[in-house]
Design a protein around this motif. Sequence first.
Motif, mmCIF file in Angstrom:
data_model
loop_
_atom_site.group_PDB
_atom_site.id
_atom_site.type_symbol
_atom_site.label_atom_id
_atom_site.label_comp_id
_atom_site.label_asym_id
_atom_site.label_seq_id
_atom_site.Cartn_x
_atom_site.Cartn_y
_atom_site.Cartn_z
ATOM 1 N N LEU A 200 -4.359 -12.996 3.334
ATOM 2 C CA LEU A 200 -4.372 -11.548 3.549
ATOM 3 C C LEU A 200 -3.622 -11.260 4.842
ATOM 4 O O LEU A 200 -3.970 -11.770 5.910
ATOM 5 C CB LEU A 200 -5.807 -11.007 3.658
ATOM 6 N N SER A 201 -2.598 -10.449 4.707
ATOM 7 C CA SER A 201 -1.719 -10.216 5.850
ATOM 8 C C SER A 201 -2.330 -9.200 6.806
ATOM 9 O O SER A 201 -3.184 -8.394 6.433
ATOM 10 C CB SER A 201 -0.370 -9.678 5.356
ATOM 11 N N PRO A 202 -1.851 -9.218 8.031
ATOM 12 C CA PRO A 202 -2.211 -8.120 8.954
ATOM 13 C C PRO A 202 -1.462 -6.851 8.537
ATOM 14 O O PRO A 202 -0.557 -6.877 7.711
ATOM 15 C CB PRO A 202 -1.745 -8.645 10.302
ATOM 16 N N LEU A 203 -1.877 -5.736 9.149
ATOM 17 C CA LEU A 203 -1.200 -4.471 8.877
ATOM 18 C C LEU A 203 0.198 -4.480 9.481
ATOM 19 O O LEU A 203 0.418 -5.067 10.551
ATOM 20 C CB LEU A 203 -2.015 -3.307 9.466
ATOM 21 N N ILE A 204 1.116 -3.797 8.777
ATOM 22 C CA ILE A 204 2.467 -3.668 9.291
ATOM 23 C C ILE A 204 2.975 -2.271 8.967
ATOM 24 O O ILE A 204 2.698 -1.721 7.903
ATOM 25 C CB ILE A 204 3.415 -4.729 8.683
ATOM 26 N N ARG A 205 3.698 -1.708 9.917
ATOM 27 C CA ARG A 205 4.303 -0.406 9.657
ATOM 28 C C ARG A 205 5.727 -0.651 9.171
ATOM 29 O O ARG A 205 6.519 -1.339 9.828
ATOM 30 C CB ARG A 205 4.320 0.451 10.918
ATOM 31 N N TYR A 206 6.006 -0.056 8.035
ATOM 32 C CA TYR A 206 7.353 -0.170 7.481
ATOM 33 C C TYR A 206 7.656 1.134 6.768
ATOM 34 O O TYR A 206 7.040 1.476 5.755
ATOM 35 C CB TYR A 206 7.456 -1.346 6.501
ATOM 36 N N ASP A 207 8.634 1.895 7.304
ATOM 37 C CA ASP A 207 8.922 3.241 6.804
ATOM 38 C C ASP A 207 9.718 3.169 5.505
ATOM 39 O O ASP A 207 10.583 2.302 5.332
ATOM 40 C CB ASP A 207 9.710 4.035 7.832
ATOM 41 N N THR A 208 9.439 4.141 4.611
ATOM 42 C CA THR A 208 10.116 4.204 3.303
ATOM 43 C C THR A 208 10.672 5.610 3.102
ATOM 44 O O THR A 208 10.228 6.558 3.777
ATOM 45 C CB THR A 208 9.151 3.853 2.166
ATOM 46 N N PRO A 209 11.650 5.762 2.157
ATOM 47 C CA PRO A 209 12.230 7.099 1.942
ATOM 48 C C PRO A 209 11.184 8.115 1.532
ATOM 49 O O PRO A 209 10.259 7.825 0.772
ATOM 50 C CB PRO A 209 13.249 6.867 0.822
ATOM 51 N N THR A 210 11.358 9.346 2.053
ATOM 52 C CA THR A 210 10.457 10.436 1.692
ATOM 53 C C THR A 210 10.778 10.894 0.279
ATOM 54 O O THR A 210 11.951 11.124 -0.043
ATOM 55 C CB THR A 210 10.630 11.602 2.668
#
Length: 544
Positions: free
Chosen positions: A92-102
């Motif tokens: 189980l991975s840690p949280l990560i912020r990764y932005d995606t197209p709106t």
Amino acid sequence: MDRLTSQPRAALPVDTTQVFELLPDAWLILDERFEVVLANARYREMTGVILADIQGRSIYDINQFGSQSQRELRRSWLDSMLPGLVPGENRLSPLIRYDTPTPNASDGALTPRFWQVRTSMIDGGAERAPMIGMCVMDVSDSIAVTERDQRERAKLRSQARLRQVLVDEANAELRVHREQLRQALEFAHIGAWELDPATGAIEGTEQCKVNLGLAPTDVLTQTLLFDELVDEADRVRVNEAMNRALAERDHFEVEFRVTWPDRSVHWILLRGLGRYQPGDTLKAIIGFTLDITSRKEAELEQRAIAESEKRAREHSDEVARAMDHFVTAVSHELRSPLGAILSWTTLLQRAADPSHVARAAGVIERNAHQLSHMVDDLLDSGAIATGKLSVNLAPVDLGALAGNVAEDIRMTAETKGLRLVVGELAPCVVMADQSRMKQVAWNLLSNAVKFCAQGEVEVSVTVKGQQVELMVRDTGCGIEPDALARIFERFRQINPESGGRVAGLGLGLWLVKHLVDLHQGSVRAESPGRGCGSRFVVTLPVYR
């Protein structure tokens, strides 16, 4: 039919691809090179891609939307989840912020998103190589909720801290004000107190207890204060003042005395006010105490001075009136005998009749004796006033002395139509100045004859234990009760019922009192009232 039901049922074929497609979570299937083999509908919907766009491509190469730093962070994040994975292992991975197209945005704007993945090894069996299942979870909403909660909590903590800061500041300011009030009260020697009516306990400041003569550690109660510390002479007044004020919902202020342990008496000002609950029930009584001893002593001293000045003025006025009366009386009393003497002397010079000479001689002698008595009384009064009158004490038979004086005055009484009654004349010896004691008896008898228009005058001497009493009684005009206390004052003369003035200077009874005092005795006057006669009693110690 029985044969059909007894045969076992055939197993239904399961299409795993269809099950995979219907999973509620977003899943990817990767091969050993981390290339996408399958992506279910949930994943395609969440990322907005079709399977053909990502199938056969490396997981590291797809979804390249974020900034360069986010892409590098994503690569490191995948490196921690994929390489080295063994069958049966779940990561189980840690949280990560990764932005995606709106969604539906034509300008290519990106939406901040947060992700978490769970990876596990899928055994492909003998015929297939192992594959990797990756469950991709978009936790942006939960992160938003968490962040919102954190912001709310932070806001609440901030507000709580602000409230606490405000409370602390208010408490600090209150402590400063209380300290300033305490210092001011101590400087003014004012003590504060609060009484609980339910228990009778009184919470008092140290200064309050000091004012009441208590030690700072002493326990103060309603009973101790109002029934013990307050001076007995002031207790009823203090309690009535407090109860009346509480009944009228008003404050009370009362002064009373307390005695300190060193036996010194202090005056205390007590002021209080009732505090009431909504139902008009008395909740507490609060107030203060103030030691006003110095002020009260000055006030009492000023009051005493005022009273003394008032008495002095009244005495001065009385003396002035007495002096006026004295001058008038002396002028009148001296003029009468002097006039008689001068008139009869002139008659003697002109008349040769022997009968007129004898009568004139008698009148002149009688008036000369009257003048002599008045002069003697004046001289004696001056000697008494200056403290120069003295007595030569010697054993004297008071009964015989009273009998002789009665015989001397009998003719005067009978000439006036009075009956002189000589009662018991017990032989008794007293230490006295014979001439002065004769003066006492003469003044009492002559007064009785003077103020008795008809009836009788009685004199007696009796022995009562260690005392002897000389009594002179008459049936004359009598004395009113309010005048008995003033009968022995100098120049005081109580007029008879007729209102006419009786001859005399008003010194006789005053001389009697002072002469009796010089003999260590006492004199008293008794009378039922006007028209009922009077009785004078001289008491002297018997000589042994």
